[in-house]
Design an enzyme around this catalytic site. Sequence first.
Site, PDB file in Angstrom:
ATOM      1  N   PHE B  51       0.850  -1.168   0.081  1.00 20.05           N
ATOM      2  CA  PHE B  51      -0.030   0.158  -0.159  1.00 20.05           C
ATOM      3  C   PHE B  51       0.980   1.394  -0.101  1.00 20.05           C
ATOM      4  CE2 PHE B  51      -2.578  -3.253   2.029  1.00 20.05           C
ATOM      5  CZ  PHE B  51      -3.988  -3.080   1.207  1.00 20.05           C
ATOM      6  N   GLU B  52       0.591   2.267  -0.924  1.00 23.24           N
ATOM      7  CA  GLU B  52       1.232   3.458  -1.071  1.00 23.24           C
ATOM      8  C   GLU B  52       1.761   4.151   0.197  1.00 23.24           C
ATOM      9  OE1 GLU B  52      -1.711   4.882  -3.296  1.00 23.24           O
ATOM     10  OE2 GLU B  52      -1.603   6.814  -2.646  1.00 23.24           O
ATOM     11  N   ALA B  53       0.662   4.041   1.334  1.00 25.93           N
ATOM     12  CA  ALA B  53       0.914   4.770   2.522  1.00 25.93           C
ATOM     13  C   ALA B  53       2.105   4.295   3.334  1.00 25.93           C
ATOM     14  CB  ALA B  53      -0.305   4.912   3.238  1.00 25.93           C
TER      15      ALA B  53
END
Lengths: 325, 256
Positions: B51-53
């Site tokens: 996940f990019e976060a």
Amino acid sequence: MGERNGLDGKLMTVAEAVKRYVRDGCQIAVGGFTINRNPMALVYEIARRKVRDLHLVAHSNGQALDVLVGAGCVARIEIAYGGNGRFAPTCFRFRKAVEGGEVLVEDYTNNQMTLRFLAGALNTPFIPSKSGLGTDVLQQEGFPPEIRDGDKVARKKVHVMADPFGHADDDVALLPALTPDVSLIHAQQVSTDGTVRIKGLTFADLEQCKAASAVIVTCEEIVPECYLRLDPDQNALPPFLVDAVVPVPYGAHPTACPRFYDYDPKHLNLYKEVAKDDAKWAAYLDEWVYGVESWDAYLDKVGGAQLVRIRANTVAGYAPGLDRR
Amino acid sequence: MAPEYNMMELMICVAARYLEDGKTVAVGTGAPCAAAMLAQKTKSPNLVVLFEAGGIAPQLPEMPISVGDSRTFYRAVMAAGMVDTMTTCARGQVDYAFLGGAQIDKYGNINSTCIGDYNKPKVRFPGSGGANDFASLCWKTMIMTVHSKSRFVETCDFITSPGFLTGDGAREAAGLPEGGPYKIITDLCVMGFDEKTKAMTIESLHPGVDVDKVRGETGFDLLVSDQLGRTEPPTEEELRLLRDEVDPLKLVIGRA
């Protein structure tokens, strides 16, 4: 720098921190990500104080962005994403303000915004990246030339140039650094010497704090210095980077604070309903922001049972089985 | 008798089949996340989800509702930050990435920013988030979306995330790394991209759908693969896993 260690002079209330560091027209970086660790207690205080003309810089922001824009505090936004996942595919007040021309917005990507904070932290004027070459994110400017003073607004959005070192036919995009006047984040723990510990994802919180002139950290709890010194590899920011520390339990509500509580689906669903409608939105601000005399009063309004429902399970770090529809 | 399913379930099951075991996939929340979770429970137990976060390789216990959700790093190998995930993408270590958008053109460029003029938009959307970065930096990007003329358009009002830009060679000329759109999975069909021209091409029609139907819902000329196939409907096992284990609250599959 010695006086910047320890909590002497740094420990304050949200009102004191906002009064001291968040002034009309200043550039603020808001930490967290969509529905996670938004510094909401600070955001509500900024709204209550009716701070105006803020220049908001963030990557993927949700709740904090939407409340600040909806309360009329923001004039300019540089951002990658204004959404709240399932609770707001596009943030409602943000959308209305952009469509209505009430705010100026300049779009970047998450990688670009993160790198721009990193460039600010490196004290370099720009940083190269491969993201977005050939797209409108690089080509379309959202800010008009007359506000591009080269100070808090870059003279141009991006500069594409050939790699000066290797392959001359290989382009890179140079992105302007960001050095916000103030960075606001919510963390789980701050020690009695002012060290900050963040549990879970750090997003770009560390980069934005290192790039900012002032850093305000709200936290769930203050813990003894010796406790955070036991595992220094787990710490996020040293004391000398932190200007204000505000203990505010549930200070990220209705967004999540991993290991302490989950996001609050009940409140976010309420928010979704009111934020779509101007009259309901005004009433919401009166009821939940302007009309609330203290953080305790806010939490009383949320309700003890609801705060227990969203409380994080000690092992999972969130609230398993929480009804999130 | 074949099991019944809705269009969201169909798209998720089809997307999951494209995710090879041992590869890395960057997902947003919603249908892509469901597809990655289903792939892990079927043919690709070693699929790494990112996940990019900052959540890297979680053992997803429940459906996250945002990429910033605490569930995205449950028993993960790392709970990191955006610099970590974006450098991973930039170094070419992410095989697949899922994107969404309001408009898609025939070269797979995506708009998730606005309808109308950028400085005075009729409709404002959330913006890139990490989508542009994934589309710029990952090897194979995938899109799951409902098929309609308003979505599949001749020209995007704003190109948020790069596909093949203006066609063959355009990504390289712009300075983008190798990569680009791979599959587009809609409620009507699966599309890929012509090897020579990089234009969108129908590869597989879903049950009960013909080429005319797809073309009727598309705002530009679609190519048809000379190996046009027929999509296998979801199996009972795929549907059971999806409904009972991946999304029991129907946060995603309930939206069909």
